[in-house]
Write an enzyme that holds these catalytic residues in place. Structure first.
Site, short mmCIF file in Angstrom:
data_model
loop_
_atom_site.label_atom_id
_atom_site.label_comp_id
_atom_site.label_asym_id
_atom_site.label_seq_id
_atom_site.Cartn_x
_atom_site.Cartn_y
_atom_site.Cartn_z
N ARG A 35 -26.49 -11.92 -8.50
CA ARG A 35 -27.83 -11.35 -8.21
C ARG A 35 -28.64 -12.23 -7.28
NH1 ARG A 35 -31.25 -12.32 -13.82
NH2 ARG A 35 -30.43 -14.38 -14.28
N LYS A 190 -18.17 -9.92 -33.98
CA LYS A 190 -17.48 -11.21 -34.12
C LYS A 190 -18.37 -12.37 -33.69
CE LYS A 190 -16.47 -12.55 -29.76
NZ LYS A 190 -16.71 -13.87 -29.17
N SER A 253 -15.97 -21.75 -28.43
CA SER A 253 -16.84 -20.57 -28.56
C SER A 253 -18.29 -21.04 -28.62
CB SER A 253 -16.49 -19.79 -29.83
OG SER A 253 -17.61 -19.01 -30.23
N ARG A 254 -19.12 -20.46 -27.76
CA ARG A 254 -20.54 -20.85 -27.74
C ARG A 254 -21.25 -20.40 -29.00
NH1 ARG A 254 -21.05 -18.00 -22.04
NH2 ARG A 254 -19.81 -16.57 -23.32
N LEU A 273 -25.06 -19.28 -23.29
CA LEU A 273 -25.30 -17.93 -23.79
C LEU A 273 -24.53 -17.73 -25.09
CD1 LEU A 273 -26.31 -14.94 -23.23
CD2 LEU A 273 -24.06 -14.59 -22.20
N1 LIG Z 1 -17.56 -16.69 -21.22
C1 LIG Z 1 -16.59 -16.12 -21.91
O1 LIG Z 1 -15.60 -16.78 -22.27
C2 LIG Z 1 -16.66 -14.67 -22.24
C3 LIG Z 1 -17.84 -13.96 -22.15
N2 LIG Z 1 -17.86 -12.63 -22.50
C4 LIG Z 1 -19.11 -11.88 -22.44
O2 LIG Z 1 -19.53 -11.75 -21.08
C5 LIG Z 1 -20.96 -11.64 -21.01
C6 LIG Z 1 -21.47 -12.63 -19.99
O3 LIG Z 1 -21.12 -13.92 -20.47
P1 LIG Z 1 -20.89 -15.18 -19.51
O4 LIG Z 1 -20.40 -14.79 -18.19
O5 LIG Z 1 -20.09 -16.13 -20.29
O6 LIG Z 1 -22.39 -15.73 -19.40
P2 LIG Z 1 -22.96 -16.75 -18.32
O7 LIG Z 1 -24.20 -17.29 -18.94
O8 LIG Z 1 -21.92 -17.66 -17.85
O9 LIG Z 1 -23.35 -15.82 -17.09
C7 LIG Z 1 -24.20 -14.71 -17.19
C8 LIG Z 1 -24.34 -14.17 -15.78
O10 LIG Z 1 -25.06 -12.96 -15.81
C9 LIG Z 1 -26.00 -13.00 -14.75
N3 LIG Z 1 -27.15 -12.19 -15.11
C10 LIG Z 1 -28.06 -12.40 -16.06
N4 LIG Z 1 -28.94 -11.41 -16.08
C11 LIG Z 1 -28.59 -10.56 -15.10
C12 LIG Z 1 -29.13 -9.38 -14.60
N5 LIG Z 1 -30.24 -8.84 -15.12
N6 LIG Z 1 -28.51 -8.76 -13.58
C13 LIG Z 1 -27.41 -9.29 -13.06
N7 LIG Z 1 -26.83 -10.43 -13.47
C14 LIG Z 1 -27.42 -11.05 -14.48
C15 LIG Z 1 -26.40 -14.46 -14.63
O11 LIG Z 1 -26.90 -14.66 -13.32
P3 LIG Z 1 -27.54 -16.04 -12.84
O12 LIG Z 1 -26.35 -16.94 -12.59
O13 LIG Z 1 -28.28 -15.67 -11.61
O14 LIG Z 1 -28.40 -16.53 -13.96
C16 LIG Z 1 -25.07 -15.14 -14.85
O15 LIG Z 1 -24.35 -15.27 -13.65
C17 LIG Z 1 -21.47 -11.88 -22.45
O16 LIG Z 1 -21.74 -10.64 -23.06
C18 LIG Z 1 -20.29 -12.56 -23.14
O17 LIG Z 1 -20.25 -12.29 -24.53
C19 LIG Z 1 -16.76 -11.98 -22.91
C20 LIG Z 1 -15.56 -12.64 -23.00
C21 LIG Z 1 -15.43 -14.03 -22.67
O1 LIG Z 2 -15.95 -13.79 -26.40
C1 LIG Z 2 -15.44 -14.86 -26.24
C2 LIG Z 2 -14.03 -15.15 -26.50
O2 LIG Z 2 -13.31 -13.99 -26.76
C3 LIG Z 2 -16.31 -16.00 -25.82
O3 LIG Z 2 -16.89 -16.49 -26.96
P1 LIG Z 2 -18.31 -17.19 -26.90
O4 LIG Z 2 -19.25 -16.24 -26.22
O5 LIG Z 2 -18.67 -17.47 -28.33
O6 LIG Z 2 -18.11 -18.46 -26.11
#
Ligand SMILES: NC(=O)C1=CN([C@@H]2O[C@H](COP(=O)(O)OP(=O)(O)OC[C@H]3O[C@@H](n4cnc5c(N)ncnc54)[C@H](OP(=O)(O)O)[C@@H]3O)[C@@H](O)[C@H]2O)C=CC1
Ligand SMILES: O=C(CO)COP(=O)(O)O
Length: 326
Positions: A35, A190, A253-254, A273
């Site tokens: 973004r 979860k 896991s966060r 997050l």
């Molecule tokens: N990390 C993991 O291992 C896993 C994560 N997930 C899920 O994925 C989702 C994202 O997690 P994750 O990537 O780890 O989180 P991060 O904190 O690493 O990144 C979140 C991203 O979303 C962007 N963002 C936030 N708000 C908006 C918005 N309004 N519009 C567009 N982009 C936005 C942020 O942008 P900016 O950089 O500009 O702040 C950032 O790049 C969560 O629901 C999480 O549960 C699922 C499986 C695994």
């Molecule tokens: O969803 C995830 C693994 O499957 C990532 O877990 P956390 O968001 O707790 O780091």
């Protein structure tokens, strides 16, 4: 060649970056949308995203902040946090002319509406064909090419199967299903249960207590899932039991790490997050509306909003009446 040759990932966080890598590895033409224009330009030139440090982005992945460009892809993966999914899809909707698969990759339930991720997508973009991807998969593991298996659900089985073909590779193995709700509930619940598991570890309650908490946690996840019409095999599959086991077992896991900090009486890890903290109150409201008992999730929600101390929550769980196991 797959029908979905081009893939855009919306949200350049840890998970979005890992998924862009997955799609590139599967042979797709990939666009990663951030973004923030400066952020996009920096990732594009350094091939490194500070949100997923140590992972080098493949040269063929296009990084952009141009939403219209990203929206032209054959399929879209939305990897923003759950509470921002609606905003992201709202912005995309005006750029989407044809029916396009939009895959939710966030794990959560929307505040206020109690809506699951695919319902939010359907409401926000009438042209979208909603799907959800969820399962035990840390972004870092996935991006490094370590073996991972997840579930990908869409109401239409053929669509789910084609999406799997577009993203799957030897080290990223999606299984398809039409049980969208089962996949959504597993991924959302979860995270809340992982916070509880972390609290058990942070409070040094022992490995037996951790196994008991995880198992009883699964029991309440499955209870809610069944009440919402999910299939038992989905709840016991990758997005339910599988992700619960992963997230309740390691501080990678966060959510689990947040629980450990709470259990130790420390402040939450900064800048990480933990979706479970956002999901807990909504999950509990949803369970109450469905008349489903979720004592562990209720305790997590009450601890997070300061209604209950950790000691009182533990005592409350340990002094519940004995009952039949189900
Ligand atoms: N990390 C993991 O291992 C896993 C994560 N997930 C899920 O994925 C989702 C994202 O997690 P994750 O990537 O780890 O989180 P991060 O904190 O690493 O990144 C979140 C991203 O979303 C962007 N963002 C936030 N708000 C908006 C918005 N309004 N519009 C567009 N982009 C936005 C942020 O942008 P900016 O950089 O500009 O702040 C950032 O790049 C969560 O629901 C999480 O549960 C699922 C499986 C695994
Ligand atoms: O969803 C995830 C693994 O499957 C990532 O877990 P956390 O968001 O707790 O780091």
């Amino acid at each position: 060649m797959t029908a979905f040759q081009s893939v855009a990932v919306i949200g350049a966080g840890a998970w979005g970056t890992a998924l862009a890598t997955v799609a590139a590895r599967a042979g797709r033409n990939v666009t990663l949308w951030a973004r923030n224009a400066e952020h996009a330009a920096r990732i594009a030139s350094t091939r490194d995203n500070p949100r997923l440090p140590g992972v080098r982005l493949a040269p063929e992945i296009v990084v952009t902040s141009d939403l219209a460009l990203a929206a032209r892809a054959d399929m879209l993966l939305i990897a923003t946090p759950a509470q921002h999914l609606r905003g992201a899809v709202n912005m995309l909707a005006s750029h989407m002319a044809n029916p396009t698969p939009v895959v939710a990759c966030a794990k959560g339930i929307e505040h206020g509406t109690h809506k699951f991720m695919t319902d939010v997508i359907a409401e926000a973009a009438s042209h979208a064909q909603p799907a959800i991807l969820s399962g035990p998969s840390f972004a870092d593991d996935v991006a490094r090419g370590l073996p991972t298996a997840v579930t990908l659900a869409a109401k239409d089985e053929e669509l789910a199967s084609r999406l799997v073909q577009a993203l799957g590779s030897a080290t990223f193995r999606p299984y398809h299903t039409t049980d969208v709700r089962g996949v959504e509930i597993g991924g959302a619940a979860k995270n809340v249960l992982a916070i509880a598991a972390g609290i058990v570890v942070g409070r040094n309650l022992g490995a037996s207590a951790l196994a008991a908490l995880t198992t009883r946690g699964f029991s309440e996840l499955a209870r809610l899932g069944r009440a919402c019409g999910a299939r038992t095999e989905t709840l016991a599959g990758l997005s339910g039991l599988g992700d619960l086991l992963l997230s309740c077992s390691t501080a990678q896991s966060r959510n689990f790490a947040l629980g450990i900090a709470l259990g130790r009486g420390e402040t939450a890890p900064a800048g990480k997050l933990a979706e479970g903290a956002f999901t807990a109150p909504v999950l509990v409201e949803l369970a109450a509306a469905a008349n489903v008992d979720m004592p562990v999730s209720q305790a997590v929600a009450a601890i997070l909003d300061g209604r209950l101390t950790i000691d009182a929550a533990i005592e409350g769980l340990l002094t519940r009446p004995f009952k039949a196991e189900e």
